[in-house]
Design a protein around this motif. Structure first.
Motif, mmCIF file in Angstrom:
data_model
loop_
_atom_site.group_PDB
_atom_site.id
_atom_site.type_symbol
_atom_site.label_atom_id
_atom_site.label_comp_id
_atom_site.label_asym_id
_atom_site.label_seq_id
_atom_site.Cartn_x
_atom_site.Cartn_y
_atom_site.Cartn_z
ATOM 1 N N ILE A 1 50.473 28.707 90.845
ATOM 2 C CA ILE A 1 48.658 28.470 89.931
ATOM 3 C C ILE A 1 48.063 27.475 90.960
ATOM 4 O O ILE A 1 47.276 28.074 90.961
ATOM 5 N N ILE A 2 48.540 26.627 91.471
ATOM 6 C CA ILE A 2 48.207 25.801 92.738
ATOM 7 C C ILE A 2 47.943 26.093 93.755
ATOM 8 O O ILE A 2 47.615 25.350 94.095
ATOM 9 N N ILE A 3 49.494 26.458 94.198
ATOM 10 C CA ILE A 3 49.231 26.686 95.197
ATOM 11 C C ILE A 3 49.788 28.024 96.131
ATOM 12 O O ILE A 3 50.531 28.621 95.666
ATOM 13 N N ASP A 4 48.639 28.751 96.877
ATOM 14 C CA ASP A 4 49.283 29.917 98.038
ATOM 15 C C ASP A 4 49.984 29.783 98.415
ATOM 16 O O ASP A 4 50.515 29.041 99.213
ATOM 17 N N ASP A 5 51.488 30.721 98.594
ATOM 18 C CA ASP A 5 52.825 30.637 99.316
ATOM 19 C C ASP A 5 52.538 30.846 100.515
ATOM 20 O O ASP A 5 52.714 30.000 101.935
ATOM 21 N N ASN A 6 51.129 31.637 101.610
ATOM 22 C CA ASN A 6 51.358 31.755 102.854
ATOM 23 C C ASN A 6 50.922 30.346 103.126
ATOM 24 O O ASN A 6 51.408 30.282 104.309
ATOM 25 N N TYR A 7 49.468 29.736 101.497
ATOM 26 C CA TYR A 7 49.116 28.422 102.714
ATOM 27 C C TYR A 7 49.423 27.806 102.500
ATOM 28 O O TYR A 7 49.601 26.644 103.464
ATOM 29 N N PHE A 8 51.127 27.561 102.132
ATOM 30 C CA PHE A 8 51.774 26.621 102.059
ATOM 31 C C PHE A 8 52.792 26.701 102.991
ATOM 32 O O PHE A 8 53.224 25.570 103.630
ATOM 33 N N LEU A 9 53.373 27.892 104.292
ATOM 34 C CA LEU A 9 54.073 28.552 104.524
ATOM 35 C C LEU A 9 53.620 27.378 105.658
ATOM 36 O O LEU A 9 54.324 26.333 106.823
ATOM 37 N N TYR A 10 51.861 27.093 106.027
ATOM 38 C CA TYR A 10 51.515 26.731 107.107
ATOM 39 C C TYR A 10 50.826 25.296 107.134
ATOM 40 O O TYR A 10 52.173 24.654 107.756
ATOM 41 N N LEU A 11 51.021 25.111 105.976
ATOM 42 C CA LEU A 11 51.176 23.693 105.426
ATOM 43 C C LEU A 11 52.374 22.492 106.571
ATOM 44 O O LEU A 11 52.495 22.140 106.364
ATOM 45 N N PHE A 12 52.795 23.224 105.341
ATOM 46 C CA PHE A 12 55.046 23.343 105.546
ATOM 47 C C PHE A 12 55.413 22.392 107.202
ATOM 48 O O PHE A 12 55.554 21.917 107.661
ATOM 49 N N LYS A 13 54.926 23.878 108.037
ATOM 50 C CA LYS A 13 55.171 23.699 109.135
ATOM 51 C C LYS A 13 54.373 23.018 110.334
ATOM 52 O O LYS A 13 54.648 22.209 111.236
#
Length: 249
Positions: free
Chosen positions: A113-125
């Motif tokens: 609800i808070i964060i999008d999967d794809n966005y998180f993946l790039y944010l993490f990397k």
């Protein structure tokens, strides 16, 4: 607009972070052959190769019940916790074998609800993994930080609608790059096959469109190459065959 949040604020409470069990909980003697009633043990190789099918270690249903808190679910992110590839990440997506992570992995379970999967993946990397792997001390390979440190990593989080646009755009670009790489690899393989067919096997099309050597094309021994080559072929340098344009145009 972005909001400053902590890493722990974007995961599911109590389930968001889970390091794999101690090595002693996954001794070799507890592993069993794969059957319909066994559960997979996910290893670093899954993350490093971005392949959920890698790995041949399984545990019994009874043992799985004892380690159920380390189980994986659809959409979980798995992070490598040791070695030179520490901080590598992979998202597990259905269909996959039910199982648990081993001691070399960290499971991250997001609050969607808070964060999008794809966005998180790039944010993490691009951000979080660098903060995780910075390390400290004299070790060439830094130790994986404690969960308390990871949970309190600060990140800027835009509205979810913006996250989705950024994540989708980057995902499409990555897919295009991957497709281009596959096309290039296939073209390179075709070029190598053609070269081998024509200039190693000498089965280029003859005047009748048939493979030259296989169809009985005449071969002559070349002293310089120490092998037979098609009749009429010569050995030389490419520069010897280039016509020089001296017109100045």
């Amino acid at each position: 607009m972005s909001n400053a949040v902590l890493f722990k604020d974007i995961v599911i409470p109590k389930e968001g972070f889970k390091r794999g069990p101690f090595g002693g909980d996954l001794k070799k003697e507890i592993f069993v052959n794969k059957t319909v009633d066994t559960y997979k043990v996910y290893e670093q190789g899954v993350v490093l190769n971005a392949n959920k099918n890698i790995g041949n270690y399984y545990i019994s249903k009874e043992y799985f019940e004892n380690l159920k808190k380390f189980s994986v679910d659809d959409g979980d992110f798995l992070v490598s916790c040791s070695g030179v590839n520490m901080g590598a990440i992979y998202q597990l997506k259905a269909p996959f074998e039910k199982g648990i992570i081993n001691q070399a992995l960290l499971r991250i379970r997001l609050n969607k609800i808070i964060i999008d999967d794809n966005y998180f993946l790039y944010l993490f990397k691009e951000l979080i993994s660098k903060k995780i792997t910075t390390g400290s001390g004299d070790s060439t390979i830094p130790n994986f930080p404690s969960l308390d440190i990871i949970k309190n990593i600060k990140i800027d989080l835009p509205d979810r609608s913006i996250q989705q646009k950024i994540g989708l755009t980057l995902s499409l670009l990555d897919n295009k790059i991957e497709l281009n790489n596959r096309i290039n690899a296939e073209l390179e393989a075709m070029a190598k096959t053609l070269y081998n067919y024509w200039f190693v096997q000498f089965d280029f099309p003859d005047v009748n469109g048939k493979p030259y050597k296989s169809s009985g094309g005449k071969m002559v021994y070349n002293e310089e190459l120490k092998r037979e080559i098609p009749e009429g072929w010569k050995v030389g340098k490419i520069a010897d065959w280039i016509v020089s344009d001296k017109s100045g145009d």
